[in-house]
Design an enzyme around this catalytic site. Sequence first.
Site, short mmCIF file in Angstrom:
data_model
loop_
_atom_site.label_atom_id
_atom_site.label_comp_id
_atom_site.label_asym_id
_atom_site.label_seq_id
_atom_site.Cartn_x
_atom_site.Cartn_y
_atom_site.Cartn_z
N LYS A 141 0.84 -1.20 0.00
CA LYS A 141 0.00 0.00 0.00
C LYS A 141 0.87 1.25 0.00
O LYS A 141 0.60 2.21 -0.71
CB LYS A 141 -0.93 -0.01 1.23
CG LYS A 141 -2.09 -1.00 1.10
CD LYS A 141 -2.83 -1.26 2.41
CE LYS A 141 -3.86 -2.38 2.19
NZ LYS A 141 -4.52 -2.82 3.43
N GLN A 181 -4.71 -1.70 9.64
CA GLN A 181 -4.66 -3.02 9.03
C GLN A 181 -5.25 -4.07 9.98
O GLN A 181 -4.90 -4.12 11.17
CB GLN A 181 -3.19 -3.37 8.67
CG GLN A 181 -3.02 -4.65 7.90
CD GLN A 181 -3.62 -4.62 6.49
OE1 GLN A 181 -3.74 -3.56 5.86
NE2 GLN A 181 -4.03 -5.78 6.01
N ASP A 230 -11.43 2.84 4.23
CA ASP A 230 -11.71 1.40 4.19
C ASP A 230 -13.23 1.13 4.17
O ASP A 230 -13.65 0.01 3.87
CB ASP A 230 -11.14 0.73 5.46
CG ASP A 230 -9.95 -0.16 5.17
OD1 ASP A 230 -9.83 -0.64 4.03
OD2 ASP A 230 -9.16 -0.39 6.10
N1 GUN Z 1 -7.09 -6.93 6.13
C1 GUN Z 1 -7.40 -7.65 5.03
N2 GUN Z 1 -7.99 -6.86 4.10
C2 GUN Z 1 -8.05 -5.62 4.63
C3 GUN Z 1 -8.53 -4.38 4.14
O1 GUN Z 1 -9.07 -4.24 3.04
N3 GUN Z 1 -8.39 -3.31 4.99
C4 GUN Z 1 -7.84 -3.44 6.23
N4 GUN Z 1 -7.77 -2.36 6.99
N5 GUN Z 1 -7.38 -4.58 6.71
C5 GUN Z 1 -7.48 -5.67 5.91
#
Ligand code: GUN
Length: 283
Positions: free
Chosen positions: A51, A95, A118
């Site tokens: 990311k 995350q 998100d």
């Molecule tokens: N863990 C797995 N996929 C995601 C996501 O799309 N966002 C976040 N914050 N954590 C994740």
Amino acid sequence: MQILDGKALSNKIKENLKIENEKLKEKGLIPGLAVILVGEDPASQTYVNSKEKSCQAAGIYSKKITMDENISEKELLDTIKELNIDDKIHGILVQLPLPKHINSAKVLETIVPEKDVDGFHEYNVGKLVTGNETFVPCTPLGVMKMLEEYGINPTGMDACVIGRSNIVGKPMMNLLLNAGATITVCHSKTKNLKEKTLQADLLVVGIGKANMVTADMVKKGAIVIDVGINRLENGKLTGDVDFDSVASKCSYITPVPGGVGPMTIAMLLQNTVTSAKRFFETK
Ligand code: GUN
């Protein structure tokens, strides 16, 4: 059978965002994303690094905050509260999963909905359910974008979603419902799974079990979207769909890697730029 090429589409989207960000920069505006990683889960570390790299390539300011596994919930909440009022930050992502001693729901509710790129805050989840414009979770949003790109309209389709997570299954269900599909949601407790999947014109699988969906479970000509990312013992990545057998039976299929995965990151960047533009407009 046609491959839904998420890698190519995500590159196109990221390229367009880069151009857009260059124009914003000329006006002195730089979108910013903060990503918080708690602990040292290797998969989460990989996702977060990816990311960060994508942000930099697209001209988005990225702030990576790594916190110890044993951090208190209060310390995490205080960090989020600082980011909530930080002018350089327009998107905040924590995350998941978080360590067990931290209440994830409380953490997600602490992010202000305006920076919740998100789409996990209950306010934004509610807006998705009611069909109002909001931040939509990046993985299901990426699936919708891919369908659109390939001219696949879910209206009137029988869609089957396997998996009921807050990150994939539930928002996927709502997006497809809002788009006019008829939805069946299946999960680990579902009886006669195959009976349901065989009805589906559109099958979206996000359950986290390598190669679980086999050709005998798929209707001829169906569209198959594989959200799974599983690492096999030999180190290879594979999805939840047994690609080799299913590919010969369906009309469209996403590969793993190179399907939904890259789209998730592209949608995160897009949500961040959308958020930043909203902040710039209200300044
Ligand atoms: N863990 C797995 N996929 C995601 C996501 O799309 N966002 C976040 N914050 N954590 C994740």
